[in-house]
Design a protein around this motif. Structure first.
Motif, PDB file in Angstrom:
ATOM      1  N   ALA A  78      -9.402  -5.020   1.442  1.00 49.96           N
ATOM      2  CA  ALA A  78      -9.472  -6.475   1.592  1.00 49.96           C
ATOM      3  C   ALA A  78      -9.825  -6.877   3.017  1.00 49.96           C
ATOM      4  N   VAL A  79      -9.255  -6.196   4.016  1.00 52.87           N
ATOM      5  CA  VAL A  79      -9.557  -6.571   5.398  1.00 52.87           C
ATOM      6  C   VAL A  79     -10.976  -6.150   5.774  1.00 52.87           C
ATOM      7  N   ALA A  80     -11.417  -4.997   5.264  1.00 55.45           N
ATOM      8  CA  ALA A  80     -12.753  -4.517   5.612  1.00 55.45           C
ATOM      9  C   ALA A  80     -13.830  -5.406   5.013  1.00 55.45           C
ATOM     10  N   MET A  81     -13.817  -5.552   3.703  1.00 56.76           N
ATOM     11  CA  MET A  81     -14.866  -6.308   3.031  1.00 56.76           C
ATOM     12  C   MET A  81     -14.619  -7.810   3.111  1.00 56.76           C
ATOM     13  N   GLY A  82     -13.344  -8.217   3.147  1.00 54.87           N
ATOM     14  CA  GLY A  82     -13.040  -9.643   3.198  1.00 54.87           C
ATOM     15  C   GLY A  82     -13.453 -10.264   4.516  1.00 54.87           C
TER      16      GLY A  82
ATOM     17  N   MET B   3     -31.131   1.463   6.771  1.00 53.61           N
ATOM     18  CA  MET B   3     -30.312   1.881   5.644  1.00 53.61           C
ATOM     19  C   MET B   3     -29.490   3.125   5.992  1.00 53.61           C
ATOM     20  N   LEU B   4     -30.132   4.075   6.670  1.00 53.40           N
ATOM     21  CA  LEU B   4     -29.418   5.279   7.075  1.00 53.40           C
ATOM     22  C   LEU B   4     -28.372   4.962   8.140  1.00 53.40           C
ATOM     23  N   ALA B   5     -28.696   4.035   9.053  1.00 58.47           N
ATOM     24  CA  ALA B   5     -27.721   3.642  10.066  1.00 58.47           C
ATOM     25  C   ALA B   5     -26.495   3.005   9.419  1.00 58.47           C
ATOM     26  N   ALA B   6     -26.698   2.209   8.376  1.00 54.37           N
ATOM     27  CA  ALA B   6     -25.567   1.620   7.656  1.00 54.37           C
ATOM     28  C   ALA B   6     -24.703   2.699   7.023  1.00 54.37           C
ATOM     29  N   SER B   7     -25.336   3.713   6.433  1.00 60.77           N
ATOM     30  CA  SER B   7     -24.579   4.799   5.810  1.00 60.77           C
ATOM     31  C   SER B   7     -23.753   5.566   6.840  1.00 60.77           C
ATOM     32  N   VAL B   8     -24.305   5.741   8.047  1.00 61.23           N
ATOM     33  CA  VAL B   8     -23.554   6.414   9.106  1.00 61.23           C
ATOM     34  C   VAL B   8     -22.311   5.611   9.469  1.00 61.23           C
ATOM     35  N   LEU B   9     -22.462   4.284   9.593  1.00 60.32           N
ATOM     36  CA  LEU B   9     -21.309   3.446   9.917  1.00 60.32           C
ATOM     37  C   LEU B   9     -20.264   3.491   8.800  1.00 60.32           C
ATOM     38  N   TRP B  10     -20.709   3.453   7.555  1.00 61.58           N
ATOM     39  CA  TRP B  10     -19.755   3.529   6.442  1.00 61.58           C
ATOM     40  C   TRP B  10     -19.023   4.864   6.421  1.00 61.58           C
ATOM     41  N   GLY B  11     -19.697   5.920   6.875  1.00 63.55           N
ATOM     42  CA  GLY B  11     -19.069   7.231   6.877  1.00 63.55           C
ATOM     43  C   GLY B  11     -17.900   7.347   7.838  1.00 63.55           C
TER      44      GLY B  11
ATOM     45  N   ALA C 256      -5.891  -2.681  15.116  1.00 64.84           N
ATOM     46  CA  ALA C 256      -7.171  -2.209  15.647  1.00 64.84           C
ATOM     47  C   ALA C 256      -8.005  -1.557  14.556  1.00 64.84           C
ATOM     48  N   VAL C 257      -7.357  -0.796  13.676  1.00 64.43           N
ATOM     49  CA  VAL C 257      -8.085  -0.176  12.564  1.00 64.43           C
ATOM     50  C   VAL C 257      -8.678  -1.253  11.660  1.00 64.43           C
ATOM     51  N   GLY C 258      -7.874  -2.275  11.343  1.00 64.74           N
ATOM     52  CA  GLY C 258      -8.371  -3.359  10.499  1.00 64.74           C
ATOM     53  C   GLY C 258      -9.547  -4.086  11.140  1.00 64.74           C
ATOM     54  N   ALA C 259      -9.452  -4.347  12.454  1.00 65.28           N
ATOM     55  CA  ALA C 259     -10.534  -5.034  13.155  1.00 65.28           C
ATOM     56  C   ALA C 259     -11.798  -4.171  13.171  1.00 65.28           C
TER      57      ALA C 259
ATOM     58  N   THR D 184     -15.401   5.184   7.963  1.00 66.75           N
ATOM     59  CA  THR D 184     -14.225   4.462   7.465  1.00 66.75           C
ATOM     60  C   THR D 184     -13.069   5.407   7.127  1.00 66.75           C
ATOM     61  N   GLY D 185     -13.382   6.569   6.545  1.00 67.20           N
ATOM     62  CA  GLY D 185     -12.315   7.502   6.196  1.00 67.20           C
ATOM     63  C   GLY D 185     -11.573   8.006   7.419  1.00 67.20           C
ATOM     64  N   THR D 186     -12.315   8.336   8.470  1.00 66.34           N
ATOM     65  CA  THR D 186     -11.693   8.784   9.710  1.00 66.34           C
ATOM     66  C   THR D 186     -10.871   7.660  10.330  1.00 66.34           C
ATOM     67  N   ALA D 187     -11.409   6.431  10.325  1.00 66.77           N
ATOM     68  CA  ALA D 187     -10.669   5.301  10.890  1.00 66.77           C
ATOM     69  C   ALA D 187      -9.371   5.047  10.124  1.00 66.77           C
ATOM     70  N   ALA D 188      -9.408   5.192   8.801  1.00 66.89           N
ATOM     71  CA  ALA D 188      -8.215   4.923   7.997  1.00 66.89           C
ATOM     72  C   ALA D 188      -7.091   5.909   8.277  1.00 66.89           C
ATOM     73  N   THR D 189      -7.409   7.108   8.782  1.00 64.35           N
ATOM     74  CA  THR D 189      -6.360   8.079   9.089  1.00 64.35           C
ATOM     75  C   THR D 189      -5.470   7.608  10.238  1.00 64.35           C
ATOM     76  N   PHE D 190      -5.941   6.648  11.025  1.00 64.48           N
ATOM     77  CA  PHE D 190      -5.135   6.123  12.132  1.00 64.48           C
ATOM     78  C   PHE D 190      -4.207   4.991  11.680  1.00 64.48           C
ATOM     79  N   ALA D 191      -4.241   4.657  10.391  1.00 63.33           N
ATOM     80  CA  ALA D 191      -3.327   3.646   9.837  1.00 63.33           C
ATOM     81  C   ALA D 191      -2.803   4.138   8.499  1.00 63.33           C
ATOM     82  N   PRO D 192      -2.024   5.230   8.488  1.00 63.22           N
ATOM     83  CA  PRO D 192      -1.588   5.818   7.217  1.00 63.22           C
ATOM     84  C   PRO D 192      -0.635   4.938   6.420  1.00 63.22           C
TER      85      PRO D 192
END
Length: 329
Positions: free
Chosen positions: A28-32, A1-9, A213-216, A11-19
């Protein structure tokens, strides 16, 4: 559960590379795609448990709708109200929402340990939010009062839907459905519901290799791998505990913003991180077993007295009868 939270954390940094990619496309791409990947890799468990899933199709559909709504509300909330406010409302409202669902539907009592841990975690997330606001880095589109109010409202929707699909998946798993089958069915159906949104809004994801790459990454790592771990955790803890442990997500996001993006976190923010870590320590520390004193056995009337023996390794009981052989283990 904690490992999942680390991975989710991440996403914000990754999204900065696709402004240039909008929040609906990111969600939609992440959850879809992540949800569809879960369904594909869990095809055999789903086939094995198809009878149980069909019998509880209402619960599967409820979880799938919540899965589809959550990312759209979450990422749009951050875009409208700012990253700090959107995150604290979305993630911070999930534990009490999950607790309310389990209290009303499952009649589950809340423990003092959960209340203490949740209180520390929520306070820590609020301090992180205050630190972000003091730093003066609101999200794109923030600044308008109406946009902020709408963003907070969508954050509450995200928190409630997160609690709902966590509860639905936990209910399926606790009812005997394999965790991979439950998560694959709920998230696969949710991914199908998100495909039309991805078709309409996802063009910027194909505008450059970096955006693709960000979407993937969002689909494969935080959502696919993260929710596989989340499903395994739901087989062992309640939805209330699961959503409370996810308070680690904003703390990880803040640390990554400092280490990767180059932002600065004031002392108030580090205090918030410390409180979130304290929350996790309270919730994950093993509980002490309750030791009850052994009762003295009174012999029945007319029975010979039971010979007393010196306790060995904490055991108390009658001496074994002499039979010329060792007693069976």
């Amino acid at each position: 559960m904690l490992a999942a939270s680390v991975l989710w954390g991440t996403t914000g940094t990754a999204a900065t590379f696709a402004p240039a990619v909008g929040p609906l496309a990111i969600g939609a791409v992440a959850m879809g795609l992540g949800g569809l990947l879960q369904a594909v890799t869990a095809a055999r468990p789903i086939a094995r448990d198809r009878g149980a899933l069909r019998a509880r199709r209402g619960l599967v559909l409820l979880g799938a709708v919540a899965v589809a709504v959550y990312p759209l509300a979450f990422y749009t909330s951050m875009r409208l109200a700012g990253v700090a406010v959107g995150t604290v409302v979305s993630i911070g409202s999930a534990p009490p929402a999950a607790a309310l669902v389990e209290r009303l539907v499952d009649r589950r009592r809340l423990t003092g340990r959960w209340a203490a841990g949740a209180g520390l975690g929520l306070l820590g997330v609020v301090l992180l939010c205050a630190a972000e606001a003091a730093r003066g880095h609101p999200g794109a589109g923030a600044g308008s009062g109406a946009a902020t109010v709408l963003g907070v409202g969508l954050g509450l929707v995200a928190g409630v839907t997160y609690a709902v699909y966590s509860w639905a998946a936990h209910r399926l798993i606790s009812g005997g459905t394999a965790s991979r089958a439950a998560m694959g069915a709920v998230f696969g159906l949710g991914g199908l519901l998100l495909l039309p949104v991805l078709v309409v809004t996802g063009a910027p994801l194909l505008a450059s290799w970096s955006h693709a790459a960000v979407g993937a990454y969002m689909a494969l790592v935080p959502m696919f791998a993260g929710y596989v771990l989340f499903g395994r955790g739901l087989a062992r803890v309640t939805a209330t505990t699961a959503t409370t442990l996810s308070l680690l997500e904003p703390a990880v996001a803040a640390v990554l913003a400092v280490g990767v993006v180059g932002e600065r976190l004031p002392a108030l923010g580090w205090a918030g991180v410390a409180l979130v870590v304290g929350c996790l320590a309270v919730l994950t520390a093993p509980a002490r077993p309750v030791r009850r004193p052994a009762r003295a056995v009174r012999p029945s009337r007319g029975a010979p007295p039971v010979p007393s023996v010196r306790p060995v390794n904490g055991d108390v009981g009658p001496a074994p009868a002499a039979s010329g052989r060792e007693p069976p283990e």
